[in-house]
Scaffold this active site. Sequence first.
Site, PDB file in Angstrom:
ATOM      1  N   TYR A 107      41.920  22.372  31.469  1.00 29.93           N
ATOM      2  CA  TYR A 107      41.690  20.942  31.208  1.00 29.93           C
ATOM      3  C   TYR A 107      42.465  20.047  32.173  1.00 29.93           C
ATOM      4  CZ  TYR A 107      45.845  22.144  28.588  1.00 29.93           C
ATOM      5  OH  TYR A 107      47.066  22.648  28.229  1.00 29.93           O
TER       6      TYR A 107
ATOM      7  N   LYS B 141      51.754  35.103  22.437  1.00 31.81           N
ATOM      8  CA  LYS B 141      50.745  35.193  21.364  1.00 31.81           C
ATOM      9  C   LYS B 141      50.525  36.622  20.856  1.00 31.81           C
ATOM     10  CE  LYS B 141      48.153  31.231  23.078  1.00 31.81           C
ATOM     11  NZ  LYS B 141      46.841  30.697  23.449  1.00 31.81           N
TER      12      LYS B 141
ATOM     13  N   ASN C 180      48.884  32.186  17.538  1.00 26.95           N
ATOM     14  CA  ASN C 180      49.304  30.997  18.300  1.00 26.95           C
ATOM     15  C   ASN C 180      49.961  29.963  17.393  1.00 26.95           C
ATOM     16  OD1 ASN C 180      46.989  29.911  16.999  1.00 26.95           O
ATOM     17  ND2 ASN C 180      46.762  28.416  18.639  1.00 26.95           N
TER      18      ASN C 180
ATOM     19  N   GLY D  93      41.983  38.072  30.426  1.00 23.60           N
ATOM     20  CA  GLY D  93      43.338  37.915  29.908  1.00 23.60           C
ATOM     21  C   GLY D  93      43.270  37.640  28.409  1.00 23.60           C
ATOM     22  N   GLY D  94      44.352  37.067  27.876  1.00 25.94           N
ATOM     23  CA  GLY D  94      44.425  36.807  26.440  1.00 25.94           C
ATOM     24  C   GLY D  94      43.338  35.861  25.950  1.00 25.94           C
TER      25      GLY D  94
ATOM     26  N   ASN E  43      35.857  40.221  35.866  1.00 27.78           N
ATOM     27  CA  ASN E  43      37.280  39.944  36.078  1.00 27.78           C
ATOM     28  C   ASN E  43      37.752  40.565  37.384  1.00 27.78           C
ATOM     29  OD1 ASN E  43      39.823  38.887  35.134  1.00 27.78           O
ATOM     30  ND2 ASN E  43      40.470  41.001  34.799  1.00 27.78           N
TER      31      ASN E  43
ATOM     32  N   GLY F 210      38.402  22.250  29.016  1.00 26.50           N
ATOM     33  CA  GLY F 210      39.033  22.829  27.826  1.00 26.50           C
ATOM     34  C   GLY F 210      39.799  21.868  26.936  1.00 26.50           C
TER      35      GLY F 210
HETATM   36  P1  NDP Z   1      46.241  35.364  31.219  1.00 30.20           P
HETATM   37  O1  NDP Z   1      47.378  35.325  32.178  1.00 30.20           O
HETATM   38  O2  NDP Z   1      46.276  36.273  30.035  1.00 30.20           O
HETATM   39  O3  NDP Z   1      44.882  35.740  32.050  1.00 30.20           O
HETATM   40  C1  NDP Z   1      44.632  35.214  33.333  1.00 30.20           C
HETATM   41  C2  NDP Z   1      43.232  35.586  33.813  1.00 30.20           C
HETATM   42  O4  NDP Z   1      42.984  34.925  35.052  1.00 30.20           O
HETATM   43  C3  NDP Z   1      43.043  37.080  34.077  1.00 30.20           C
HETATM   44  O5  NDP Z   1      41.713  37.426  33.830  1.00 30.20           O
HETATM   45  C4  NDP Z   1      43.358  37.165  35.579  1.00 30.20           C
HETATM   46  O6  NDP Z   1      42.751  38.262  36.230  1.00 30.20           O
HETATM   47  C5  NDP Z   1      42.701  35.881  36.067  1.00 30.20           C
HETATM   48  N1  NDP Z   1      43.289  35.447  37.339  1.00 30.20           N
HETATM   49  C6  NDP Z   1      44.525  34.917  37.537  1.00 30.20           C
HETATM   50  N2  NDP Z   1      44.711  34.647  38.836  1.00 30.20           N
HETATM   51  C7  NDP Z   1      43.575  35.032  39.481  1.00 30.20           C
HETATM   52  C8  NDP Z   1      43.164  35.015  40.849  1.00 30.20           C
HETATM   53  N3  NDP Z   1      43.955  34.553  41.819  1.00 30.20           N
HETATM   54  N4  NDP Z   1      41.917  35.468  41.144  1.00 30.20           N
HETATM   55  C9  NDP Z   1      41.110  35.928  40.177  1.00 30.20           C
HETATM   56  N5  NDP Z   1      41.446  35.980  38.861  1.00 30.20           N
HETATM   57  C10 NDP Z   1      42.663  35.538  38.518  1.00 30.20           C
HETATM   58  O7  NDP Z   1      46.016  33.850  30.787  1.00 30.20           O
HETATM   59  P2  NDP Z   1      45.257  33.293  29.481  1.00 30.20           P
HETATM   60  O8  NDP Z   1      44.124  34.197  29.182  1.00 30.20           O
HETATM   61  O9  NDP Z   1      46.217  32.987  28.421  1.00 30.20           O
HETATM   62  O10 NDP Z   1      44.706  31.872  30.028  1.00 30.20           O
HETATM   63  C11 NDP Z   1      43.620  31.794  30.929  1.00 30.20           C
HETATM   64  C12 NDP Z   1      43.254  30.342  31.180  1.00 30.20           C
HETATM   65  O11 NDP Z   1      42.767  29.729  29.995  1.00 30.20           O
HETATM   66  C13 NDP Z   1      44.436  29.489  31.669  1.00 30.20           C
HETATM   67  O12 NDP Z   1      43.960  28.631  32.676  1.00 30.20           O
HETATM   68  C14 NDP Z   1      44.820  28.690  30.449  1.00 30.20           C
HETATM   69  O13 NDP Z   1      45.364  27.451  30.815  1.00 30.20           O
HETATM   70  C15 NDP Z   1      43.459  28.510  29.767  1.00 30.20           C
HETATM   71  N6  NDP Z   1      43.592  28.309  28.322  1.00 30.20           N
HETATM   72  C16 NDP Z   1      43.152  27.134  27.791  1.00 30.20           C
HETATM   73  C17 NDP Z   1      43.253  26.898  26.434  1.00 30.20           C
HETATM   74  C18 NDP Z   1      42.771  25.591  25.880  1.00 30.20           C
HETATM   75  O14 NDP Z   1      43.137  25.255  24.756  1.00 30.20           O
HETATM   76  N7  NDP Z   1      41.946  24.858  26.599  1.00 30.20           N
HETATM   77  C19 NDP Z   1      43.825  27.896  25.522  1.00 30.20           C
HETATM   78  C20 NDP Z   1      44.233  29.119  26.181  1.00 30.20           C
HETATM   79  C21 NDP Z   1      44.122  29.299  27.527  1.00 30.20           C
HETATM   80  P3  NDP Z   1      43.498  39.697  36.294  1.00 30.20           P
HETATM   81  O15 NDP Z   1      43.236  40.339  34.971  1.00 30.20           O
HETATM   82  O16 NDP Z   1      42.848  40.388  37.423  1.00 30.20           O
HETATM   83  O17 NDP Z   1      44.962  39.421  36.509  1.00 30.20           O
END
Ligand code: NDP
Length: 257
Positions: free
Chosen positions: A200, A47, A68, A110-111, A132, A221
Amino acid sequence: MHNAAFAALGLDWRYLAFEVNPKNLRAAIEGAKAMNFAGLNLTVPHKLLAVEMVDMLDESAKTWGAVNTIRFDKKGAIGFNTDADALTQSLREDLKLELRGAKVLLLGAGGAARTAALKLASEKVAELFVVNRTQSKAEKIAGETKKQFPSVIVSTGFPKAKVDLILNATSLGLKTDDSSPLDEKQFSLKEARAVYDMIYRPAETKLLVAAKKSGCKTANGLGMLLHQGAKAFEIWTGKPAPLDVMRRALEQNVYGH
Ligand code: NDP
């Protein structure tokens, strides 16, 4: 959901999934254009990369800094973002939440969290707390949000008082043995009116189960996924998306019923 929607509208179109290595993204977009695709959806990690690769950015992609959805037309590849509006539409529909003036605890940086922070700030929430695992990323998002929306109070770390919404935008919960993304020793679910989990599948994460037990309104979601898809459908076809058909297809595919 897209194939069900095409069928419902009698369009001889197909929606297909392709796994593309990020280093081939530019070639994949060019290839899709050359083959007269109507458009594309992109997901992690494409994205942000795609912002530099399209010929033009729609206002939505400029505002939220991520693409997206792409539409191919005479002008070339145009990048859109349908995630941001989909999130707030789902928060309003599924939680009946008034965003203006709300206090929100955002989990993740994250994103998806970045888009959520900027969009919620644009909706004039009163206060935003970003938490975070990697603190520096929370600070970066908080800084960016404050800069773009100075009227919103943005900080990192847990709130000291009740919030209207906890929004999980981490990926913690995708796997059934994942722990909850909320450390309840730091902030109790009793202090939240509503909890939205962007995840979701599973339909009920540990966070949502605990939130329900604590008496919070909850939603997952799926509504966000539905609305980002419906908006993309309208961008490609120029026709109103058959939302009920798309929702039914999503539920059937994601939950099997
Ligand atoms: P990213 O990979 O960009 O971000 C992941 C985030 O999760 C970061 O903040 C990361 O923290 C945190 N994280 C991952 N693993 C752990 C862990 N073990 N402990 C603590 N924190 C953790 O992903 P996205 O932002 O793209 O997506 C995030 C979520 O949102 C996903 O589950 C995705 O499926 C969902 N989503 C749902 C959508 C929908 O339409 N319903 C649309 C887009 C996303 P750190 O920065 O420390 O790594």
